[in-house]
Design a protein around this motif. Structure first.
Motif, short mmCIF file in Angstrom:
data_model
loop_
_atom_site.label_atom_id
_atom_site.label_comp_id
_atom_site.label_asym_id
_atom_site.label_seq_id
_atom_site.Cartn_x
_atom_site.Cartn_y
_atom_site.Cartn_z
N PRO A 1 -16.39 -18.45 -33.81
CA PRO A 1 -16.00 -19.32 -32.68
C PRO A 1 -16.32 -18.72 -31.31
O PRO A 1 -16.79 -19.42 -30.42
N ALA A 2 -16.05 -17.43 -31.13
CA ALA A 2 -16.30 -16.82 -29.82
C ALA A 2 -17.80 -16.83 -29.49
O ALA A 2 -18.20 -17.08 -28.35
N THR A 3 -18.62 -16.56 -30.51
CA THR A 3 -20.07 -16.57 -30.29
C THR A 3 -20.56 -17.97 -29.95
O THR A 3 -21.40 -18.15 -29.06
N ALA A 4 -20.05 -18.97 -30.66
CA ALA A 4 -20.45 -20.35 -30.40
C ALA A 4 -20.06 -20.77 -28.98
O ALA A 4 -20.83 -21.45 -28.29
N GLU A 5 -18.87 -20.37 -28.53
CA GLU A 5 -18.44 -20.74 -27.18
C GLU A 5 -19.32 -20.08 -26.13
O GLU A 5 -19.67 -20.71 -25.13
N ARG A 6 -19.67 -18.82 -26.34
CA ARG A 6 -20.55 -18.17 -25.38
C ARG A 6 -21.93 -18.85 -25.38
O ARG A 6 -22.53 -19.05 -24.32
N ALA A 7 -22.41 -19.22 -26.57
CA ALA A 7 -23.70 -19.92 -26.64
C ALA A 7 -23.63 -21.25 -25.90
O ALA A 7 -24.56 -21.64 -25.19
N ARG A 8 -22.52 -21.97 -26.05
CA ARG A 8 -22.36 -23.23 -25.33
C ARG A 8 -22.36 -22.99 -23.82
O ARG A 8 -22.95 -23.76 -23.05
N ALA A 9 -21.70 -21.92 -23.39
CA ALA A 9 -21.69 -21.60 -21.96
C ALA A 9 -23.11 -21.33 -21.45
O ALA A 9 -23.49 -21.78 -20.36
N ILE A 10 -23.89 -20.62 -22.25
CA ILE A 10 -25.28 -20.33 -21.86
C ILE A 10 -26.08 -21.62 -21.74
O ILE A 10 -26.88 -21.80 -20.82
N VAL A 11 -25.85 -22.54 -22.69
CA VAL A 11 -26.57 -23.82 -22.65
C VAL A 11 -26.20 -24.60 -21.40
O VAL A 11 -27.06 -25.16 -20.70
N TRP A 12 -24.89 -24.66 -21.07
CA TRP A 12 -24.48 -25.39 -19.87
C TRP A 12 -25.06 -24.74 -18.61
O TRP A 12 -25.46 -25.44 -17.66
N ALA A 13 -25.12 -23.41 -18.58
CA ALA A 13 -25.72 -22.73 -17.42
C ALA A 13 -27.21 -23.06 -17.32
O ALA A 13 -27.74 -23.26 -16.22
N ARG A 14 -27.86 -23.15 -18.48
CA ARG A 14 -29.29 -23.51 -18.48
C ARG A 14 -29.48 -24.94 -17.98
O ARG A 14 -30.41 -25.22 -17.21
N MET A 15 -28.60 -25.83 -18.38
CA MET A 15 -28.68 -27.21 -17.92
C MET A 15 -28.45 -27.30 -16.42
O MET A 15 -29.10 -28.09 -15.72
N ALA A 16 -27.53 -26.49 -15.90
CA ALA A 16 -27.29 -26.49 -14.46
C ALA A 16 -28.54 -26.04 -13.71
O ALA A 16 -28.91 -26.62 -12.67
#
Length: 754
Positions: free
Chosen positions: A359-374
């Motif tokens: 779960p922690a890895t998935a959440e960090r990956a999601r954060a990276i994706v959102w930062a990439r989208m920004a």
């Protein structure tokens, strides 16, 4: 009777003939040609060439196990008394197993180093031939240890190999073989650093070096670069022969087809051939091969490559629907709206809790994706804005510059990234900047303080928050944060100066509010910092505080100290005049301060004084301090630029003033400064560049600007000053901007000459 044809005259010996014979592997012919050349023209170069040919001939015959007596006899006749050449000839004998004869030859030299080299060559022969013939008895144990170590390595037991050679000492002629075996063990274990460390210590003249060379060229970039092109090609060929096999040959075929300028069809075909063998012999490499194809598709793939990938490797465990891959491809092609959609699909897949993802890895990956989208959303908006501005003069094409913003917008994407990864500072700082750009100061402050609550020493967050508070006119709060920032990095003079300036602004704010004692306490508490970083400003403000407190004699002394600070004459009398007004001093005191300011203006200033005058005027505006006559004072500061031109000051002081005007976008005054200084300092490129910038910003004709940029560039080339060299990227950047509209039109409408 037929006339007898004359025999052809043999070609004259030349170095080219010798080299041609060597390339053709005609060693006897090369020896004859080198001999004829040297005898006809006994120069030093021809002698060196003859020795090289004899050396190569001897080495080839020794390697082939053939007699080299003829070559040795001829070599003995060439400079027979040269010690270096004598040692080389003795080395040939040692390599051929005639160590006693070799040692007898070098005995007259009385050189221990020569004897050591011969023993090394004898050791090489013992290893190569697996024979102890001719090797002194005391070295037999070391030879046996090396043979045992090589056997253990060949059997895959590197631990036993290391144990076998443990007894080979530093003075042993077999030391090179100990290093060679250690390097092999490191290479086999994938420890390239250990292999390089051992092989770099090998004697270049020894056999072990030649054997390690093909492998070393693969793992040691410096060694590979040091080889001449022919030697590098030979080592590459030897490496392929050493590592030949169905799997490696198949992977090499794949590698040949993975170039950026080639379709991937052939690469997939070769991969399909090698994959079964790879799965049997090195299954752990299959995911790495799949990853190579995954990224190859990103950079130069075609639509049909996805089915080929799925057929060959199956679905990537980290991207089973290829949402991430599609997003990366769209980014490569510039289709940011499509990339935005694919990234959202990938983020939803991550949010569903895929198997194998903690779960922690998935959440960090999601954060990276959102930062990439920004980042993509911001790039999309900026690109549309730049295009629209560039096409402002083309009504028919202006609509091409319009681009609908991506949803979610950058700030929303960053907010999601920051919420998913609260310990990750980067998206929080970017969100802070986005809120500031939207004039959402309260939200920006909330983000910065939240980040500092988790990481109190985050310097980027501290400086960002301090800037915000200063822009909001909250001088006391800004000073507190700047002090925290300077405590994090006390060696940063820029931070100390910002902290000192904020403290002075805070003290002035208290003076204006009538809190004179509090203002004096603040200056006293931080006097060492203020005196070190902003002495003139400190003395000027302290003099006004003294007048407000009724201590006129102290005020006069402080005013004299302020004016005495180099370069601060104008700025300090200006500050005293303004602060006297803000502090609501007695009319006579304000009048006296204003008169001193006018008297100071009557004296022609130096560029340093004008620089500090401009900085002081800017400081009031940046601190959100307004007063009567502020606009007039700012105009006076700018008008002083032209007045200071005759000052007897170095070019660098005028250059710093020019940099201030560049930063303030004061093109008219910059043009005056640059024009005057370009005549006065003709070898200084900055003023020519500054004039080009001013003309460019004032919409001067492009060729006129370009001519000055070319002149500035030429002055930079002629100068050895590092300060001048640092100007070159700025000159080239402006040149690119001159060409940018035409590049943009070419991208939009294609090549007009096509």
């Amino acid at each position: 009777m037929a006339r007898k044809r004359a025999a052809p005259t043999p070609a004259a010996p030349t170095p080219a003939r010798v080299e041609a014979a060597l390339r053709a592997a005609d060693l006897p012919g090369a020896v004859r040609a080198a001999r004829d050349l040297h005898e006809s023209a006994p120069t030093a170069d021809n002698l060196a060439l003859r020795k090289r040919v004899l050396r190569e001939a001897a080495d080839a015959l020794i390697d082939a196990g053939r007699s080299f007596n003829v070559v040795l006899t001829e070599a003995d006749a060439v400079t027979p008394d040269d010690p270096a050449w004598l040692s080389e000839r003795a080395a040939w004998l040692a390599k051929a197993g005639k160590l006693a004869d070799a040692l007898a030859r070098v005995e007259p030299l009385a050189d221990p180093a020569a004897r050591t080299k011969l023993l090394g060559h004898a050791a090489d022969r013992a290893v190569r031939t697996k024979s102890l013939d001719g090797l002194p008895v005391e070295f037999h144990p070391a030879a046996a240890a090396v043979q045992a170590a090589l056997s253990h390595h060949a059997a895959g037991d590197d631990e036993a190999a290391r144990e076998s050679i443990q007894g080979v000492g530093l003075q042993s002629p077999f030391l090179d073989w100990k290093l060679f075996v250690r390097g092999l063990a490191g290479y086999a274990a994938g420890d390239d650093g250990r292999a390089r460390e051992n092989w770099q210590r090998l004697d270049p003249a020894r056999l072990a070096t030649r054997l390690a060379a093909p492998l070393r060229a693969v793992i040691d970039p410096e060694y590979k670069v040091a080889q001449v092109s022919d030697a590098a090609a030979m080592l590459a060929k030897r490496y392929e022969l050493l590592t030949a096999g169905p799997v490696l040959d198949g992977l090499r075929a794949v590698r040949q087809e993975l170039g950026r300028d080639k379709p991937l069809v052939a690469a997939f075909r070769y991969a399909g051939v090698v994959l079964p063998d790879l799965k049997r012999s090195a299954s752990h490499l299959v995911p790495r091969l799949a990853n190579c194809f995954y990224h190859a598709i990103v950079h130069h793939g075609e639509p049909g490559d996805l089915p080929r990938y799925r057929s060959l490797f199956g679905e990537p465990p980290d991207d089973p629907k290829f949402h991430r891959l599609e997003a990366l491809v769209c980014e490569q092609t510039g289709d940011l709206p499509a990339a935005h959609k694919h990234w959202q699909d990938y983020e939803r897949w991550l949010a569903a809790g895929p198997a194998g993802w903690p779960p922690a890895t998935a959440e960090r990956a999601r954060a990276i994706v959102w930062a990439r989208m920004a980042e993509n959303a911001a790039r999309h908006a900026a690109r549309g804005g730049v295009t629209a501005r560039a096409l402002a003069g083309f009504p028919q094409a202006r609509r091409l510059g319009k681009a609908a913003p991506l949803a979610p917008p950058p700030a929303d994407c960053l907010a999601r990234a920051a919420a998913l990864a609260p310990d990750w500072a980067e998206p929080a700082l970017q969100l802070f900047a986005a809120y500031r750009g939207q004039n959402r100061a309260a939200d920006a402050e909330r983000i910065a303080r939240g980040l500092l609550a988790r990481t109190p020493d985050d310097l980027a967050a501290l400086t960002a928050l301090a800037d915000l508070l200063g822009d909001e006119g909250r001088a006391g709060d800004a000073a507190d944060v700047w002090l925290r920032a300077s405590a994090v990095n006390p060696l940063d003079r820029g931070l100390r100066f910002r902290a000192a300036s904020a403290l002075l602004n805070a003290a002035r704010a208290r003076l204006v509010a009538g809190e004179v004692a509090d203002a004096e306490t603040l200056l006293t508490r931080h006097r060492p910092l203020l005196a070190g970083e902003a002495a003139g400003h400190l003395f000027a403000l302290a003099s006004v505080l003294a007048l407000k407190s009724g201590v006129a004699e102290n005020a006069e002394e402080l005013r004299a100290s302020a004016v005495a600070v180099p370069g601060q004459r104008l700025a300090c009398v200006y500050r005293i005049a303004v602060d006297s007004q803000l502090a609501k001093l007695k009319p006579a005191q304000k009048t006296a301060a204003t008169k001193r300011f006018k008297d100071a203006l009557a004296v022609p200033p130096t560029p340093l004084e004008v620089n500090q005058f401009l900085a002081a005027a800017d400081a009031y505006r940046l601190a959100k301090v307004a007063y009567r006559g502020q606009k007039a004072h700012e105009k006076l500061a700018l008008d002083a630029v032209e007045v200071c031109l005759p000052a007897d000051s170095p070019a660098v002081d005028f250059e710093r003033l020019g940099e201030v005007l560049l930063g303030k976008h004061e093109w008219r005054h910059l043009l005056k400064l640059a024009t005057g200084c370009a005549r006065r300092f003709p070898a200084e490129p900055f003023f020519v560049y500054a004039k080009a910038v001013a003309l460019y910003e004032r919409r001067e004709r492009a060729f006129y600007v370009e001519a000055r940029l070319e002149k500035a560039k030429e002055l930079v080339r002629k100068s050895a000053d590092a300060r001048h060299k640092a100007l070159l990227p700025r000159i080239e950047e402006l040149m690119k901007q001159l060409d940018a509209p035409f590049d943009l039109l070419g991208n939009l409408f294609g090549d007009f000459n096509a």
